[in-house]
Design a protein around this motif. Structure first.
Motif, PDB file in Angstrom:
ATOM      1  N   ASP A  33     -25.581  15.999 -11.039  1.00 33.87           N
ATOM      2  CA  ASP A  33     -25.528  17.180 -11.485  1.00 33.87           C
ATOM      3  C   ASP A  33     -25.280  18.222 -10.489  1.00 33.87           C
ATOM      4  N   ALA A  34     -25.584  19.430 -10.674  1.00 33.01           N
ATOM      5  CA  ALA A  34     -25.186  20.590  -9.671  1.00 33.01           C
ATOM      6  C   ALA A  34     -25.934  20.365  -8.408  1.00 33.01           C
ATOM      7  N   LYS A  35     -27.125  19.835  -8.461  1.00 31.07           N
ATOM      8  CA  LYS A  35     -27.908  19.586  -7.280  1.00 31.07           C
ATOM      9  C   LYS A  35     -27.925  18.157  -6.845  1.00 31.07           C
ATOM     10  N   ARG A  36     -27.630  17.203  -7.481  1.00 31.64           N
ATOM     11  CA  ARG A  36     -28.097  15.977  -7.011  1.00 31.64           C
ATOM     12  C   ARG A  36     -26.734  14.796  -7.165  1.00 31.64           C
ATOM     13  N   LEU A  37     -26.618  14.000  -6.355  1.00 27.83           N
ATOM     14  CA  LEU A  37     -25.677  12.894  -6.441  1.00 27.83           C
ATOM     15  C   LEU A  37     -26.129  11.662  -6.125  1.00 27.83           C
ATOM     16  N   LYS A  38     -26.373  10.804  -7.111  1.00 24.73           N
ATOM     17  CA  LYS A  38     -26.789   9.425  -6.502  1.00 24.73           C
ATOM     18  C   LYS A  38     -25.704   8.348  -6.572  1.00 24.73           C
ATOM     19  N   LEU A  39     -25.492   7.773  -5.496  1.00 22.06           N
ATOM     20  CA  LEU A  39     -24.418   6.618  -5.117  1.00 22.06           C
ATOM     21  C   LEU A  39     -25.001   5.287  -5.373  1.00 22.06           C
ATOM     22  N   PHE A  40     -24.068   4.279  -5.525  1.00 18.47           N
ATOM     23  CA  PHE A  40     -24.544   2.890  -5.309  1.00 18.47           C
ATOM     24  C   PHE A  40     -23.235   2.285  -4.695  1.00 18.47           C
ATOM     25  N   HIS A  41     -23.267   1.920  -3.386  1.00 17.75           N
ATOM     26  CA  HIS A  41     -22.181   1.265  -2.879  1.00 17.75           C
ATOM     27  C   HIS A  41     -22.288  -0.317  -2.815  1.00 17.75           C
ATOM     28  N   THR A  42     -21.079  -1.063  -2.766  1.00 19.39           N
ATOM     29  CA  THR A  42     -21.265  -2.714  -2.659  1.00 19.39           C
ATOM     30  C   THR A  42     -20.174  -2.922  -1.535  1.00 19.39           C
ATOM     31  N   ILE A  43     -20.747  -3.449  -0.493  1.00 18.98           N
ATOM     32  CA  ILE A  43     -19.971  -3.821   0.479  1.00 18.98           C
ATOM     33  C   ILE A  43     -19.237  -5.352   0.230  1.00 18.98           C
ATOM     34  N   SER A  44     -18.405  -5.594   0.370  1.00 19.64           N
ATOM     35  CA  SER A  44     -17.848  -7.048   0.252  1.00 19.64           C
ATOM     36  C   SER A  44     -16.943  -7.625   1.490  1.00 19.64           C
ATOM     37  N   ASN A  45     -16.776  -8.595   1.647  1.00 16.24           N
ATOM     38  CA  ASN A  45     -15.704  -9.461   2.627  1.00 16.24           C
ATOM     39  C   ASN A  45     -14.536  -9.354   1.926  1.00 16.24           C
ATOM     40  N   GLU A  46     -13.465  -8.539   2.402  1.00 20.38           N
ATOM     41  CA  GLU A  46     -12.124  -8.506   1.419  1.00 20.38           C
ATOM     42  C   GLU A  46     -11.549  -9.675   1.326  1.00 20.38           C
ATOM     43  N   THR A  47     -11.685 -10.793   2.371  1.00 21.22           N
ATOM     44  CA  THR A  47     -10.876 -11.892   2.250  1.00 21.22           C
ATOM     45  C   THR A  47     -11.616 -12.774   1.284  1.00 21.22           C
ATOM     46  N   THR A  48     -12.842 -13.222   1.543  1.00 18.80           N
ATOM     47  CA  THR A  48     -13.608 -13.923   0.502  1.00 18.80           C
ATOM     48  C   THR A  48     -14.296 -13.333  -0.676  1.00 18.80           C
ATOM     49  N   GLY A  49     -14.326 -12.274  -0.657  1.00 17.41           N
ATOM     50  CA  GLY A  49     -15.050 -11.540  -1.803  1.00 17.41           C
ATOM     51  C   GLY A  49     -16.555 -11.746  -2.045  1.00 17.41           C
ATOM     52  N   THR A  50     -17.044 -12.199  -1.114  1.00 16.00           N
ATOM     53  CA  THR A  50     -18.471 -12.252  -1.056  1.00 16.00           C
ATOM     54  C   THR A  50     -19.140 -10.669  -0.616  1.00 16.00           C
ATOM     55  N   VAL A  51     -20.227 -10.611  -1.288  1.00 19.99           N
ATOM     56  CA  VAL A  51     -21.107  -9.376  -1.039  1.00 19.99           C
ATOM     57  C   VAL A  51     -21.794  -9.572  -0.078  1.00 19.99           C
ATOM     58  N   VAL A  52     -21.583  -8.536   0.989  1.00 16.89           N
ATOM     59  CA  VAL A  52     -22.411  -8.587   2.287  1.00 16.89           C
ATOM     60  C   VAL A  52     -23.661  -7.672   2.256  1.00 16.89           C
ATOM     61  N   ALA A  53     -23.436  -6.544   1.506  1.00 14.19           N
ATOM     62  CA  ALA A  53     -24.568  -5.720   1.292  1.00 14.19           C
ATOM     63  C   ALA A  53     -24.582  -4.590   0.298  1.00 14.19           C
ATOM     64  N   THR A  54     -25.541  -3.890  -0.156  1.00 13.75           N
ATOM     65  CA  THR A  54     -25.139  -2.936  -0.890  1.00 13.75           C
ATOM     66  C   THR A  54     -26.150  -1.882  -0.232  1.00 13.75           C
ATOM     67  N   GLY A  55     -25.654  -0.635  -1.030  1.00 12.72           N
ATOM     68  CA  GLY A  55     -26.657   0.769  -0.501  1.00 12.72           C
ATOM     69  C   GLY A  55     -26.915   1.682  -1.585  1.00 12.72           C
ATOM     70  N   GLU A  56     -27.906   1.974  -1.862  1.00 11.82           N
ATOM     71  CA  GLU A  56     -28.269   3.171  -2.852  1.00 11.82           C
ATOM     72  C   GLU A  56     -28.552   4.257  -2.326  1.00 11.82           C
ATOM     73  N   HIS A  57     -28.044   5.481  -2.498  1.00 11.40           N
ATOM     74  CA  HIS A  57     -28.423   6.609  -1.815  1.00 11.40           C
ATOM     75  C   HIS A  57     -28.355   7.850  -2.781  1.00 11.40           C
ATOM     76  N   LEU A  58     -29.409   8.692  -2.488  1.00  5.53           N
ATOM     77  CA  LEU A  58     -29.416   9.849  -2.880  1.00  5.53           C
ATOM     78  C   LEU A  58     -29.266  11.235  -2.217  1.00  5.53           C
ATOM     79  N   LEU A  59     -28.499  11.985  -2.672  1.00  2.00           N
ATOM     80  CA  LEU A  59     -27.840  13.234  -1.803  1.00  2.00           C
ATOM     81  C   LEU A  59     -28.270  14.314  -2.695  1.00  2.00           C
ATOM     82  N   LEU A  60     -28.478  15.398  -1.839  1.00  2.00           N
ATOM     83  CA  LEU A  60     -28.815  16.728  -2.547  1.00  2.00           C
ATOM     84  C   LEU A  60     -27.768  17.807  -1.935  1.00  2.00           C
TER      85      LEU A  60
END
Length: 491
Positions: A420-447
């Protein structure tokens, strides 16, 4: 971006091969003509190193590589070309014959650029029926990393041709400098030649070895030159009074008989053997390809460091790199009902810990860079921050799900969970581009914040609209199962 989609490279040696790599990594198709039967093999090793370096240099999205084809004849290579880059040996007669052939085979609107390091464009264009399209575009090795290209027009070169070439090279992440007047060896090589002459005398007279001379350069003024050049360094050396004081203090030294710049030592067999033997010893058994990778890694580290200076605005080659990455990010992630794919990262040697895996804080770096890519897409740039507003991350939750090792290419997918006008909530998924294996995820709240007060504040109308539109588009996506997890929650 320009309308040039296919380039013909004539000559696939060190410089021509560097051009091939620069074009391919920008998504441009390349046809190569080189009569050397070993050209394709030789170019292969160079391209491997170039791909490795580019993966480390550009941390955000990259174009799909262009298509490479070797052609048996000049006529085949020129078919359908939008641009010609000539990198044949430095012989005027050879180049003139090539340009006469190219001129006869390529349509008049196709620009023709020579990589010559010193021949005058007026002489090169002499045999051409359409000399207005020829110019010199002199690069520096390695062409796929070093951004400078000197543009020099001849007496019959059209100003429009120089401007078209300038725009094209700039679109490749390069720094084109238009040289105002034709002069033998242009600017860069004339400066290098002066230093090279003096260095040859120092070796010949037994004053210093080639390794000692290189050490003098790389441990002193080479470091300063890398980010400020010559004149700005001397301006600082003048203290508060600046350049005028420096010139007054050190100008008289130019009359002293310190150097032998007007004289050149004879390159006798003895001197050549001395330099070659000292150079072999300096290499300590490393092959040319190994030395290329060391050079490339160092150049990438320097440019990336410069890109992060000045609070992320960049300086020198780093500022240019930031602008190039911003252009590459600009067209990504426009499909509404899909996660954003705005960031890729290559795991470099300095990212590896004692276990041989990517160290913990680098995961946060990849996630932070992915967040920055989203913010840039939303319009948060230097001007936006200068206007007094920004986003601050106030919460992060990282899950480490796999190992990343040196050389892995990590791709990040980003989903907007809420905004919304004050908040941004993101979910990132990091994958190995060659194998497609998920390496990590990150959830972040920004103001969204007012930078002066450091407190949350509503975004302006334009930014708020972009936030809400992105959240609305991603509302059609399934919420990731891991979203909202707490630390230690059972899998």
């Amino acid at each position: 971006m320009t309308d040039i989609r296919k380039v013909t490279v004539v000559g696939g040696g060190v410089i021509g091969g560097g051009w091939v790599a620069r074009f391919l990594q920008n998504g441009i198709d390349v046809d190569v003509y080189d009569p050397d039967p070993e050209a394709e093999r030789k170019l292969g090793g160079l391209l491997d190193n170039a791909r490795r370096a580019f993966a480390r240099l550009i941390e955000g999205p990259k174009p799909a590589p262009g298509r490479l084809r070797f052609r048996a004849s000049l006529e085949e290579a020129l078919a359908g070309a939008d641009f010609v880059q000539e990198s044949a040996p430095e012989r005027l007669d050879l180049k003139q014959r090539l340009f006469a052939q190219i001129d006869a085979l390529a349509p008049p609107h196709v620009l023709v650029a020579s990589s010559t390091s010193g021949l005058l464009p007026t002489e090169l264009q002499a045999p051409m029926a359409h000399p207005e399209r020829l110019l010199v575009a002199h690069p520096f090795n390695p062409v796929y990393l070093v951004p400078l290209v000197e543009l020099v027009g001849g007496q019959k070169t059209a100003l429009q041709a120089v401007e078209r070439a300038r725009a094209f090279y700039a679109s490749l992440g390069m720094k084109p400098i238009v040289i105002a007047k034709e002069i033998d060896a242009f600017v860069g090589d004339r400066l290098l030649e002066a230093l090279w002459r003096e260095a040859l005398w120092l070796v010949k007279d037994g004053i210093a070895t080639v390794e000692e001379i290189d050490d003098v350069i790389r441990y002193s003024f080479g470091l300063r030159w890398a980010q400020m050049g010559l004149f700005q360094v001397y301006r600082i050396a003048g203290g508060e009074a600046g350049m005028r004081h420096f010139m007054a203090q050190f100008g008289p030294c130019l009359q002293w008989p310190w150097t032998k710049l007007t004289d050149v030592p004879e390159l006798t067999d003895e001197l050549v053997d001395t330099i070659a033997e000292q150079s072999d010893a300096q290499a300590r058994g490393l092959s040319i390809r190994e030395l290329e990778r060391i050079r490339d890694d160092n150049l990438v580290s320097i440019m990336r460091s410069l890109a992060r200076s000045q609070k992320g605005a960049g300086w020198g080659a780093g500022e240019l790199l930031n602008a190039y990455e911003a252009r590459l990010r600009g067209g990504e992630g426009d499909t509404k009902a899909e996660p954003l794919r705005l960031h890729r990262a290559s795991v470099s040697p300095d990212w590896i810990d004692y276990n041989g895996h990517m160290t913990e804080f680098r995961y946060l770096q990849v996630l932070g860079d992915a967040t920055d890519a989203v913010l840039f897409k939303l319009g948060l740039d230097k001007d936006y921050v200068a206007g007094g507003h920004s986003f601050y991350t106030v919460e992060s939750h990282i899950r480490h799900l796999g190992q990343a090792r040196e050389g892995d290419v990590l791709a990040v997918e980003t989903q907007v969970l809420a905004a919304d006008a004050k908040r941004l909530k993101l979910f990132h998924t990091i994958s190995n581009e060659t194998t497609g294996t998920v390496v990590a995820t990150g959830e972040h709240l920004l103001l969204h914040v007012d930078a002066a007060s450091g407190r949350a504040a509503p975004a302006g109308e334009a930014m708020a609209a972009r936030l809400e539109a992105l959240a609305r588009d991603h509302g059609a996506l399934a919420v990731p199962a891991a979203a909202g997890r707490r630390v230690g929650e059972p899998v």
